[in-house]
Design a protein around this motif. Structure first.
Motif, PDB file in Angstrom:
ATOM      1  N   GLY A 244       0.808  -1.204   0.000  1.00  0.00           N
ATOM      2  CA  GLY A 244       0.000   0.000   0.000  1.00  0.00           C
ATOM      3  C   GLY A 244       0.849   1.266   0.000  1.00  0.00           C
ATOM      4  N   TRP A 245       0.212   2.375   0.285  1.00  0.00           N
ATOM      5  CA  TRP A 245       0.882   3.670   0.128  1.00  0.00           C
ATOM      6  C   TRP A 245       1.971   3.892   1.169  1.00  0.00           C
ATOM      7  CZ3 TRP A 245       0.984   7.470   3.850  1.00  0.00           C
ATOM      8  CH2 TRP A 245       0.073   7.361   4.906  1.00  0.00           C
ATOM      9  N   ARG A 246       1.881   3.277   2.326  1.00  0.00           N
ATOM     10  CA  ARG A 246       2.920   3.462   3.356  1.00  0.00           C
ATOM     11  C   ARG A 246       4.238   2.833   2.910  1.00  0.00           C
ATOM     12  NH1 ARG A 246      -1.906   2.640   5.729  1.00  0.00           N
ATOM     13  NH2 ARG A 246      -2.605   4.151   7.297  1.00  0.00           N
ATOM     14  N   TRP A 247       4.171   1.614   2.412  1.00  0.00           N
ATOM     15  CA  TRP A 247       5.382   0.988   1.890  1.00  0.00           C
ATOM     16  C   TRP A 247       5.905   1.763   0.691  1.00  0.00           C
ATOM     17  CZ3 TRP A 247       5.662  -5.056   2.023  1.00  0.00           C
ATOM     18  CH2 TRP A 247       5.325  -5.498   3.294  1.00  0.00           C
ATOM     19  N   ALA A 248       4.991   2.246  -0.142  1.00  0.00           N
ATOM     20  CA  ALA A 248       5.415   3.034  -1.299  1.00  0.00           C
ATOM     21  C   ALA A 248       6.133   4.312  -0.862  1.00  0.00           C
ATOM     22  CB  ALA A 248       4.206   3.381  -2.161  1.00  0.00           C
ATOM     23  N   ALA A 249       5.642   4.958   0.194  1.00  0.00           N
ATOM     24  CA  ALA A 249       6.283   6.188   0.676  1.00  0.00           C
ATOM     25  C   ALA A 249       7.699   5.907   1.170  1.00  0.00           C
ATOM     26  CB  ALA A 249       5.444   6.806   1.794  1.00  0.00           C
ATOM     27  N   VAL A 250       7.883   4.779   1.893  1.00  0.00           N
ATOM     28  CA  VAL A 250       9.219   4.435   2.393  1.00  0.00           C
ATOM     29  C   VAL A 250      10.158   4.131   1.233  1.00  0.00           C
ATOM     30  CG1 VAL A 250      10.515   2.755   3.751  1.00  0.00           C
ATOM     31  CG2 VAL A 250       8.336   3.622   4.608  1.00  0.00           C
ATOM     32  N   GLY A 251       9.716   3.292   0.300  1.00  0.00           N
ATOM     33  CA  GLY A 251      10.579   2.926  -0.819  1.00  0.00           C
ATOM     34  C   GLY A 251      10.940   4.103  -1.692  1.00  0.00           C
TER      35      GLY A 251
ATOM     36  N   VAL B  40       5.194  10.706  -5.828  1.00  0.00           N
ATOM     37  CA  VAL B  40       3.742  10.904  -5.920  1.00  0.00           C
ATOM     38  C   VAL B  40       3.067   9.728  -6.621  1.00  0.00           C
ATOM     39  CG1 VAL B  40       1.940  12.357  -6.920  1.00  0.00           C
ATOM     40  CG2 VAL B  40       3.915  13.418  -5.828  1.00  0.00           C
ATOM     41  N   SER B  41       3.646   9.272  -7.737  1.00  0.00           N
ATOM     42  CA  SER B  41       2.997   8.190  -8.490  1.00  0.00           C
ATOM     43  C   SER B  41       2.969   6.892  -7.696  1.00  0.00           C
ATOM     44  CB  SER B  41       3.729   7.977  -9.820  1.00  0.00           C
ATOM     45  OG  SER B  41       5.079   7.632  -9.596  1.00  0.00           O
ATOM     46  N   SER B  42       4.047   6.561  -6.983  1.00  0.00           N
ATOM     47  CA  SER B  42       4.061   5.314  -6.214  1.00  0.00           C
ATOM     48  C   SER B  42       3.069   5.361  -5.062  1.00  0.00           C
ATOM     49  CB  SER B  42       5.470   5.041  -5.695  1.00  0.00           C
ATOM     50  OG  SER B  42       5.895   6.076  -4.827  1.00  0.00           O
ATOM     51  N   ILE B  43       2.980   6.497  -4.373  1.00  0.00           N
ATOM     52  CA  ILE B  43       2.020   6.608  -3.268  1.00  0.00           C
ATOM     53  C   ILE B  43       0.594   6.540  -3.802  1.00  0.00           C
ATOM     54  CG2 ILE B  43       1.110   8.189  -1.522  1.00  0.00           C
ATOM     55  CD1 ILE B  43       3.922   9.045  -0.907  1.00  0.00           C
ATOM     56  N   ALA B  44       0.349   7.166  -4.958  1.00  0.00           N
ATOM     57  CA  ALA B  44      -0.994   7.108  -5.545  1.00  0.00           C
ATOM     58  C   ALA B  44      -1.366   5.680  -5.908  1.00  0.00           C
ATOM     59  CB  ALA B  44      -1.059   8.009  -6.785  1.00  0.00           C
TER      60      ALA B  44
ATOM     61  N   TYR C 228      -2.148   3.736  -2.753  1.00  0.00           N
ATOM     62  CA  TYR C 228      -3.461   4.078  -2.211  1.00  0.00           C
ATOM     63  C   TYR C 228      -4.571   3.422  -3.025  1.00  0.00           C
ATOM     64  CZ  TYR C 228      -7.463   6.854  -0.722  1.00  0.00           C
ATOM     65  OH  TYR C 228      -8.686   7.247  -0.255  1.00  0.00           O
ATOM     66  N   ILE C 229      -4.426   3.409  -4.352  1.00  0.00           N
ATOM     67  CA  ILE C 229      -5.426   2.767  -5.203  1.00  0.00           C
ATOM     68  C   ILE C 229      -5.517   1.278  -4.901  1.00  0.00           C
ATOM     69  CG2 ILE C 229      -5.950   2.143  -7.596  1.00  0.00           C
ATOM     70  CD1 ILE C 229      -4.800   4.861  -8.425  1.00  0.00           C
ATOM     71  N   VAL C 230      -4.374   0.650  -4.656  1.00  0.00           N
ATOM     72  CA  VAL C 230      -4.375  -0.779  -4.328  1.00  0.00           C
ATOM     73  C   VAL C 230      -5.119  -1.021  -3.019  1.00  0.00           C
ATOM     74  CG1 VAL C 230      -2.895  -2.701  -3.640  1.00  0.00           C
ATOM     75  CG2 VAL C 230      -2.290  -1.316  -5.622  1.00  0.00           C
ATOM     76  N   GLU C 231      -4.908  -0.176  -2.025  1.00  0.00           N
ATOM     77  CA  GLU C 231      -5.609  -0.340  -0.753  1.00  0.00           C
ATOM     78  C   GLU C 231      -7.117  -0.174  -0.926  1.00  0.00           C
ATOM     79  OE1 GLU C 231      -4.052   2.107   2.293  1.00  0.00           O
ATOM     80  OE2 GLU C 231      -2.125   1.065   2.388  1.00  0.00           O
ATOM     81  N   VAL C 232      -7.517   0.814  -1.731  1.00  0.00           N
ATOM     82  CA  VAL C 232      -8.949   0.994  -1.991  1.00  0.00           C
ATOM     83  C   VAL C 232      -9.522  -0.224  -2.713  1.00  0.00           C
ATOM     84  CG1 VAL C 232     -10.637   2.387  -3.241  1.00  0.00           C
ATOM     85  CG2 VAL C 232      -8.797   3.510  -1.981  1.00  0.00           C
ATOM     86  N   ALA C 233      -8.759  -0.755  -3.675  1.00  0.00           N
ATOM     87  CA  ALA C 233      -9.230  -1.937  -4.400  1.00  0.00           C
ATOM     88  C   ALA C 233      -9.378  -3.125  -3.469  1.00  0.00           C
ATOM     89  CB  ALA C 233      -8.259  -2.270  -5.536  1.00  0.00           C
ATOM     90  N   ARG C 234      -8.438  -3.292  -2.545  1.00  0.00           N
ATOM     91  CA  ARG C 234      -8.544  -4.389  -1.587  1.00  0.00           C
ATOM     92  C   ARG C 234      -9.786  -4.241  -0.726  1.00  0.00           C
ATOM     93  NH1 ARG C 234      -2.405  -3.978  -0.066  1.00  0.00           N
ATOM     94  NH2 ARG C 234      -1.473  -5.455  -1.520  1.00  0.00           N
ATOM     95  N   ALA C 235     -10.012  -3.024  -0.233  1.00  0.00           N
ATOM     96  CA  ALA C 235     -11.191  -2.800   0.608  1.00  0.00           C
ATOM     97  C   ALA C 235     -12.476  -3.072  -0.175  1.00  0.00           C
ATOM     98  CB  ALA C 235     -11.182  -1.366   1.142  1.00  0.00           C
ATOM     99  N   SER C 236     -12.508  -2.651  -1.433  1.00  0.00           N
ATOM    100  CA  SER C 236     -13.694  -2.898  -2.260  1.00  0.00           C
ATOM    101  C   SER C 236     -13.893  -4.388  -2.491  1.00  0.00           C
ATOM    102  CB  SER C 236     -13.559  -2.165  -3.592  1.00  0.00           C
ATOM    103  OG  SER C 236     -13.418  -0.771  -3.398  1.00  0.00           O
TER     104      SER C 236
END
Length: 417
Positions: free
Chosen positions: A139-146, A174-178, A181-189
């Protein structure tokens, strides 16, 4: 899937009639496949840049050693990002470490003039694949660290915050965090969809059981109650117990809760009495059958049946459910239309659907009576008729005018229509 998410499993049959295999549906799988393609393509791009600029490196042998190690790493791990199970945290850490090492080695291996002019690092845009892997996996947290680690490595390699470096760093960040975040939303959906499908399946099964209870047990209990009250004596006690169980079952069918009023031994005794008078369920038919043969036995002194002159073939399971819905409609006529009421059954065979109409000349249904019956747990129309037709993909329309009778129109589509 990752992060505790499971996709709803499907079954597909392998070619040649082999054993069925499970197929998992996931919104992430296309992302993993795209990441695999991205890593392969960007490796080719990085190798092409290396060969074109080989003589311009300050230490070309060191650059060749790193690019060789990167190529071997890709040959060994190219399939690690094809599925979430293979892309482990350890692999992502190693992949990101190789990307960071290549960026930092560029400051040693390449010349200062090329670095100042904005030449690409050794891994070039391949390093973005490691960041995207973190985004898809965590998700976006791992993306922010990487992306932050890659950004710091690029700034160190460049030796300052040049405009083009800042631009590239912000783009990756920005693109990796976005994407994360999209992956997390897709998982929740996907979790929400899976839960909704489970609830829908449980609801349909509950309605099917409720129909069986209504068509069998409840009617038997009502009959026992009436006969027991009429005979009197010990039979009256049996009728009273049957009436209590009928009320309890109707409450459960309607979705309510009924506090226990009898002991476990008494309930077991009552259940045994009910089993002695409940008929055994018939075996489900298989293959297409003539619907007229199932509806014709309903005809009698007060029920008229009319159908086409040719057999009306329908899938056996659908025909049985449709015939049961007609039986439920006739039961309502017998119970609520009065002793002198007549009923008519009309069977129509259309190209795309089968239509059965049940009409009576009774007093009709008062406005709001059906809703009151559902609240009271009397689910004959809601479950035995409309529920059956809904499960078959059809519809049940009920038209009633007080004083002019009731008409129920049942429509069932043919398979493949």
């Amino acid at each position: 899937m990752t992060q505790g998410t499971r996709a709803a499993p499907g079954i597909s049959r392998a070619p040649g009639g082999k054993r069925p295999r499970a197929v998992r549906m996931s919104v992430e799988l296309p992302l993993w496949r795209a990441l695999t393609g991205y890593r392969i393509i960007t490796l080719g791009y990085a190798l092409a840049l290396f060969f074109l600029n080989y003589r311009e490196y300050a230490h070309p042998l060191g650059a060749a050693l790193y690019m060789g190690a990167l190529t071997v790493w890709m040959l060994l791990t190219w399939n690690r990002v094809t599925a979430p199970e293979r892309c482990t945290r350890g692999f992502l850490a190693a992949d990101l470490g190789i990307a960071l090492a290549g960026i930092l080695l560029t400051a040693v291996i390449d010349s200062a003039e090329r670095i100042a002019s904005g030449a690409a690092t050794l891994p070039s845009i391949w390093a973005g694949g490691a960041v995207l892997g973190c985004a898809i996996k965590g998700g976006w947290r791992w993306a922010a660290v990487g992306s932050t680690l890659v950004a710091v490595a690029n700034l160190v390699e460049r030796g300052g915050a040049a405009r083009d470096t800042i631009h590239n760093v912000l783009l990756v960040w920005v693109s990796s965090i976005a994407i994360g975040y999209i992956v997390e939303v897709a998982r929740a959906s996907e979790r929400t969809l899976a839960r909704a499908l489970q609830i829908e399946a449980a609801t349909r099964e509950r309605e099917r059981l409720a129909r069986d209870i209504h068509d069998g047990v409840l009617q038997v209990l009502a009959m026992v109650q009436r006969r027991g009250a009429a005979i009197g004596g010990e039979a009256a006690e049996l009728g009273r117990m049957a009436g209590e169980q009928e009320i309890a079952l109707r409450t459960l069918v309607a979705g309510g809760l009924l506090p226990p009023q009898r002991s476990a031994a008494q309930l077991a005794e009552d259940a045994e009495l009910v089993r002695t008078v409940t008929p055994a369920p018939a075996a489900a038919p298989s293959g297409p059958c003539d619907l007229q043969a199932l509806l014709a036995p309903y005809a009698g002194a007060t029920v008229s049946f009319a159908g086409p002159g040719t057999p009306v073939l329908l899938e056996a399971a659908a025909a049985a459910e449709l015939a049961a819905a007609v039986g439920a409609a006739l039961d309502n006529v017998a119970k609520h239309a009065g002793d002198g009421a007549r009923a008519w059954i009309l069977l129509e065979d259309e190209p795309g659907e089968v239509i059965v109409t049940v009409r009576d000349d009774g007093p009709g249904i008062a406005e709001g009576r059906l809703a009151d019956a559902e609240r009271e747990g009397r689910m004959g129309v809601a479950l035995s008729i409309r529920g059956r037709l809904r499960d078959l993909g059809g519809s049940a329309e009920l038209v009633s005018v007080p004083g002019q009778g009731t008409e129920v129109e049942l429509r069932v589509p043919r398979a493949g229509a």
